[in-house]
Design an enzyme around this catalytic site. Structure first.
Site, mmCIF file in Angstrom:
data_model
loop_
_atom_site.group_PDB
_atom_site.id
_atom_site.type_symbol
_atom_site.label_atom_id
_atom_site.label_comp_id
_atom_site.label_asym_id
_atom_site.label_seq_id
_atom_site.Cartn_x
_atom_site.Cartn_y
_atom_site.Cartn_z
ATOM 1 N N THR A 138 32.034 40.643 -17.435
ATOM 2 C CA THR A 138 32.060 42.052 -18.041
ATOM 3 C C THR A 138 32.792 42.738 -16.907
ATOM 4 O OG1 THR A 138 30.277 43.620 -18.687
ATOM 5 C CG2 THR A 138 29.830 42.393 -16.630
ATOM 6 N N LYS A 174 37.507 41.271 -17.040
ATOM 7 C CA LYS A 174 37.937 40.673 -18.337
ATOM 8 C C LYS A 174 39.332 40.413 -18.299
ATOM 9 C CE LYS A 174 34.145 42.769 -20.619
ATOM 10 N NZ LYS A 174 33.651 43.267 -21.855
ATOM 11 N N ALA A 229 37.150 45.616 -22.553
ATOM 12 C CA ALA A 229 36.521 45.668 -23.654
ATOM 13 C C ALA A 229 37.382 46.346 -24.499
ATOM 14 C CB ALA A 229 35.190 46.223 -23.611
ATOM 15 N N PRO A 285 48.603 54.985 -17.562
ATOM 16 C CA PRO A 285 49.875 55.018 -18.337
ATOM 17 C C PRO A 285 50.323 53.597 -18.576
ATOM 18 C CG PRO A 285 50.714 56.058 -16.417
ATOM 19 C CD PRO A 285 49.149 56.024 -16.410
ATOM 20 N N ASP A 330 34.126 40.425 -27.590
ATOM 21 C CA ASP A 330 33.665 42.213 -27.756
ATOM 22 C C ASP A 330 34.049 42.831 -28.627
ATOM 23 O OD1 ASP A 330 32.573 42.236 -25.146
ATOM 24 O OD2 ASP A 330 34.446 42.697 -24.241
ATOM 25 N N ASN A 344 35.970 37.585 -22.378
ATOM 26 C CA ASN A 344 34.431 37.790 -21.693
ATOM 27 C C ASN A 344 33.669 36.552 -22.000
ATOM 28 O OD1 ASN A 344 33.895 37.600 -24.710
ATOM 29 N ND2 ASN A 344 32.506 39.341 -24.460
ATOM 30 N N GLY A 396 39.435 54.146 -23.720
ATOM 31 C CA GLY A 396 39.715 52.975 -22.949
ATOM 32 C C GLY A 396 40.504 51.787 -23.194
ATOM 33 N N ALA A 397 41.448 51.337 -22.282
ATOM 34 C CA ALA A 397 42.229 50.251 -22.849
ATOM 35 C C ALA A 397 42.208 49.111 -21.814
ATOM 36 C CB ALA A 397 43.776 50.792 -22.610
#
Length: 265
Positions: free
Chosen positions: A69, A73, A138, A161, A110, A94, A134-135
């Protein structure tokens, strides 16, 4: 409680932090129902010691599997001898299992778990415009799964970026023209908005995005599992938006883990 003895097979879930993980409470009852002498336990693995911790665990002869987690990951891929096509596509894992020959095989559930959870709640992403915050590990898996499930367009926001560019480049190779990255959240036309960041784990965390900027009828989904009612979901519900809780993603991964770890008779 599991009856742990010298023949017990071990599984570990690694994270930093790890207090929020729900997997032991879901998988240990599965072991018990199947009559397996096995236990899943949490391991707090600080990022600066992750390599030493995972390498040490992989040397334990009666340890058969690992769950990974936040925030490990991406890094965990380096400790897999082979990756599934899904894990290789997104560059994160994961779940890892020890093969009969001792090699470690990594996969990522995920995205599949998240999409299955959405669909079971009546929020099929097919044909929808989706915003994703969120990149990370997950987020990459969820992004690929949403496009694979037929999302019409995916807008991804991440303040890093380089990480954002890496994800959108991957997505463009597999789904040309259907995903874009942005340095600011694009919310005005989203049918579904997803928080795939850790924001919400701790009291006082800022919101990952402003739900009041979403159109009426939008669905707000969070992958944070504890607390169940994150500030983002509370705020979205107060605005009359539909909300989707983080636990649904894990609930729908349990069957996938059972097959992956070869637990079923």
């Amino acid at each position: 409680m599991p009856d742990i003895g010298g023949s017990t097979r071990l599984y570990a879930v690694l994270g930093d932090p790890v207090a929020q993980v729900r997997a032991p409470g879901l998988l240990n009852p599965v072991f018990a129902r199947l009559g397996l002498d096995a236990v899943l336990f949490p391991v707090h693995a600080p990022a600066d010691r992750f390599g030493a911790i995972i390498s040490g665990l992989q040397l334990i002869s009666n340890l058969d599997g690992l769950l990974i987690t936040v925030p490990h990951k991406f890094d965990a891929c380096r400790y897999a001898d082979e990756l599934s096509p899904a894990a290789a596509l997104v560059g994160s894992t994961n779940a890892m299992r020890r093969e009969p020959d001792g090699r470690w095989y990594g996969d990522n559930f995920d995205g599949a778990g998240f999409v299955a959870g959405l669909r079971s709640a009546g929020h099929d992403p097919r044909g929808k415009r989706v915003f994703l915050a969120g990149a990370g590990g997950a987020g990459t898996a969820i992004a690929a799964a949403l496009l694979g499930a037929g999302a019409a367009h995916l807008s991804v926001f991440d303040p890093d970026p380089d990480r954002l560019s890496a994800l959108t480049d991957r997505l463009d190779r597999s789904a040309p023209g259907r995903a874009t990255g942005s340095g600011a959240p694009r919310l005005h036309d989203a049918d579904v908005a997803v928080n795939a960041t850790p924001l919400g784990l701790n009291p006082g965390d800022p919101l990952p995005f402003a739900p009041h900027r979403l159109p009426a009828g939008a669905v707000v989904a969070d992958i944070v599992m504890r607390p169940r009612e994150t500030e983002l979901l509370r705020k979205a519900a107060s605005l009359g938006l539909s909300v989707h809780h983080g636990i649904h993603m894990l609930d729908h991964q349990v069957a996938l883990y059972r097959r992956f770890f070869r637990l079923d008779p």
